[in-house]
Design a protein around this motif. Structure first.
Motif, PDB file in Angstrom:
ATOM      1  N   ASP A  99      -7.960  -6.416   4.722  1.00  0.00           N
ATOM      2  CA  ASP A  99      -8.645  -5.231   3.915  1.00  0.00           C
ATOM      3  C   ASP A  99      -7.669  -3.832   3.851  1.00  0.00           C
ATOM      4  O   ASP A  99      -6.653  -3.787   4.477  1.00  0.00           O
ATOM      5  CB  ASP A  99     -10.138  -5.067   4.330  1.00  0.00           C
ATOM      6  CG  ASP A  99     -10.102  -4.646   5.873  1.00  0.00           C
ATOM      7  OD1 ASP A  99      -9.201  -3.954   6.198  1.00  0.00           O
ATOM      8  OD2 ASP A  99     -10.922  -4.826   6.321  1.00  0.00           O
ATOM      9  N   GLU A 100      -8.610  -2.894   3.302  1.00  0.00           N
ATOM     10  CA  GLU A 100      -7.689  -1.354   3.315  1.00  0.00           C
ATOM     11  C   GLU A 100      -7.303  -0.916   4.787  1.00  0.00           C
ATOM     12  O   GLU A 100      -6.698  -0.067   4.606  1.00  0.00           O
ATOM     13  CB  GLU A 100      -8.783  -0.643   2.619  1.00  0.00           C
ATOM     14  CG  GLU A 100      -8.849  -0.904   1.265  1.00  0.00           C
ATOM     15  CD  GLU A 100     -10.043  -2.049   0.867  1.00  0.00           C
ATOM     16  OE1 GLU A 100     -10.607  -2.319   2.121  1.00  0.00           O
ATOM     17  OE2 GLU A 100     -10.504  -2.022  -0.297  1.00  0.00           O
ATOM     18  N   GLU A 155      -1.848   2.210  -3.020  1.00  0.00           N
ATOM     19  CA  GLU A 155      -3.271   1.900  -3.090  1.00  0.00           C
ATOM     20  C   GLU A 155      -3.210   0.280  -3.334  1.00  0.00           C
ATOM     21  O   GLU A 155      -2.333  -0.241  -3.915  1.00  0.00           O
ATOM     22  CB  GLU A 155      -4.222   2.381  -4.140  1.00  0.00           C
ATOM     23  CG  GLU A 155      -4.313   3.919  -4.121  1.00  0.00           C
ATOM     24  CD  GLU A 155      -5.402   4.380  -4.993  1.00  0.00           C
ATOM     25  OE1 GLU A 155      -5.936   3.804  -6.134  1.00  0.00           O
ATOM     26  OE2 GLU A 155      -5.920   5.624  -5.056  1.00  0.00           O
ATOM     27  N   GLY A 156      -4.113  -0.521  -2.525  1.00  0.00           N
ATOM     28  CA  GLY A 156      -4.279  -1.810  -2.734  1.00  0.00           C
ATOM     29  C   GLY A 156      -5.242  -2.306  -2.109  1.00  0.00           C
ATOM     30  O   GLY A 156      -6.250  -1.623  -1.330  1.00  0.00           O
ATOM     31  N   THR A 157      -5.479  -3.532  -1.801  1.00  0.00           N
ATOM     32  CA  THR A 157      -6.697  -4.337  -1.195  1.00  0.00           C
ATOM     33  C   THR A 157      -6.392  -5.155  -0.016  1.00  0.00           C
ATOM     34  O   THR A 157      -7.165  -5.272   0.835  1.00  0.00           O
ATOM     35  CB  THR A 157      -7.236  -5.310  -2.212  1.00  0.00           C
ATOM     36  OG1 THR A 157      -6.267  -6.565  -2.249  1.00  0.00           O
ATOM     37  CG2 THR A 157      -7.844  -4.786  -3.310  1.00  0.00           C
ATOM     38  N   SER A 158      -4.828  -5.190   0.320  1.00  0.00           N
ATOM     39  CA  SER A 158      -4.616  -5.491   1.631  1.00  0.00           C
ATOM     40  C   SER A 158      -3.117  -5.240   1.819  1.00  0.00           C
ATOM     41  O   SER A 158      -2.374  -4.916   0.843  1.00  0.00           O
ATOM     42  CB  SER A 158      -4.976  -7.114   1.596  1.00  0.00           C
ATOM     43  OG  SER A 158      -3.811  -7.930   1.064  1.00  0.00           O
ATOM     44  N   ASN A 161      -0.430  -6.891  -0.276  1.00  0.00           N
ATOM     45  CA  ASN A 161      -0.427  -6.506  -1.570  1.00  0.00           C
ATOM     46  C   ASN A 161       0.874  -5.318  -1.758  1.00  0.00           C
ATOM     47  O   ASN A 161       1.215  -5.274  -2.779  1.00  0.00           O
ATOM     48  CB  ASN A 161      -1.611  -6.137  -2.326  1.00  0.00           C
ATOM     49  CG  ASN A 161      -2.635  -7.188  -2.414  1.00  0.00           C
ATOM     50  OD1 ASN A 161      -3.705  -7.093  -2.131  1.00  0.00           O
ATOM     51  ND2 ASN A 161      -2.431  -8.602  -2.521  1.00  0.00           N
TER      52      ASN A 161
END
Length: 340
Positions: A99-100, A155-158, A161
């Motif tokens: 996750d972030e 920025e990203g989700t994990s 990425n």
């Protein structure tokens, strides 16, 4: 305050007498230390006998015992299982990879590293303001600030990425930094082609040696904080690789290792190499002795951190605990920034 003890001399034997660690050489007692006052014991491969009863007492009292080779590369660390008694931080650390949280921690670590690289160059620029190199050093530090801004915008989700993006940005900043280091060293007549762990020039050997010392200290701090040394974020998983230690080390490389090494060279020491017992070529004994002294002094130096003065080795431990709190409680983590 708990202390670190380093044993790196031929013919040294370690024993337990009552509640004390007794150091003997040629049968004579040369030092004694209260076992309860020891936090870390670092033992080089020159050490002779080490009693099992001493090891048992050290582990029982929460000390960590690190065995290192002549390059300060750790090959074993022994500690009490109680350091892993609390699992919540490790569980959340593993979840954070997906996750972030992994992204935010990686961004903070790498921006702190770049800022510490900038501050390291500024530290040496202070006494070189009137030299021709000054403008070029300023140009490098100004360019590096741009990469801090770019990393913060990712920025990203994990972490999977965005890993390649933030690593690329950090690498561009690193090129600027090592160019600045090369400028400083060239003034002293030292050839330095750039940073590379595989390069065999004396400066890169000094850096590798210093990073090995730092790696042992960061490993100790991460274990004590209840975190997983192998579960890294921007250092990819690899069998036997302590990826999270390598992640966290990035914060401290410029200020704890690079700065004393550059200082040692700019103060006149010209590092040399010699052939070792195993036939390999490494730094000569005089360089190793001076380097250990400079790095130890740096770890024992005090800096202001969150309103108080701490030894740098204590700041390493505090940062590890704050990362554990970040995973357990979601409290924002802020990387240590060195003075210049």
């Amino acid at each position: 305050m708990l202390k670190e003890l380093i044993i790196d001399e031929y013919g040294i034997n370690l024993h337990k007498v009552s509640e004390r660690l007794v150091i003997k050489k040629q049968g004579k007692v040369v030092e004694e230390h209260a076992i309860k006052e020891l936090q870390d014991l670092v033992i080089g491969n020159k050490c002779g006998m080490f009693s099992i009863s001493l090891l048992q007492e050290l582990i029982k009292n929460g000390a960590q015992v690190h065995f290192v080779d002549f390059k300060e590369e750790p090959f074993s660390t022994l500690y009490t299982p109680a350091h892993h008694g609390s699992v919540k931080a490790r569980r959340e650390q593993l979840r954070g990879y997906h996750d972030e949280r992994g992204i935010e921690l990686s961004k903070e670590i790498l921006t702190a590293k770049i800022q510490n690289q900038i501050n390291t160059l500024k530290y040496f620029l202070k006494s070189r303001k009137e030299l021709p190199m000054a403008d070029e050093l300023r140009d490098q530090t100004e360019a590096m600030k741009m990469y801090i801004r770019k990393i913060r915008e990712v920025e990203g989700t994990s972490i999977e990425n965005v890993r390649s993006e933030i690593i690329s940005l950090e690498a561009h900043a690193a090129k600027r930094y090592w160019k600045g280091v090369k400028i400083i060293l060239t003034e002293k007549g030292i050839e330095f082609q750039g940073r590379g762990w595989h390069l065999q020039d004396p400066v890169n050997m000094m850096l590798n040696y210093g990073y090995a010392i730092l790696r042992t200290r960061v490993t100790s701090a991460i274990i004590r904080a209840g975190l997983e040394t192998y579960a890294g974020f921007f250092h990819v998983d690899r069998s036997g690789r302590i990826s999270f230690v390598l992640d966290v080390m990035e914060i401290f490389r410029p200020s704890i290792v690079d700065r004393p090494i550059i200082s040692l060279i700019t103060r006149g020491h010209k590092p040399k190499t010699e052939e070792k017992e195993d036939g390999s070529v490494f730094l000569d004994n005089r360089t190793l002795k001076l380097l250990r002294e400079y790095l130890h002094e740096r770890l024992e130096a005090k800096e202001e951190f969150k309103g108080n003065d701490y030894h740098l080795r204590t700041i390493v431990q505090l940062q590890a605990r704050e990362i554990a709190t970040y995973f357990r409680e979601g409290k924002k983590f802020k990387g240590y920034i060195s003075r210049w």
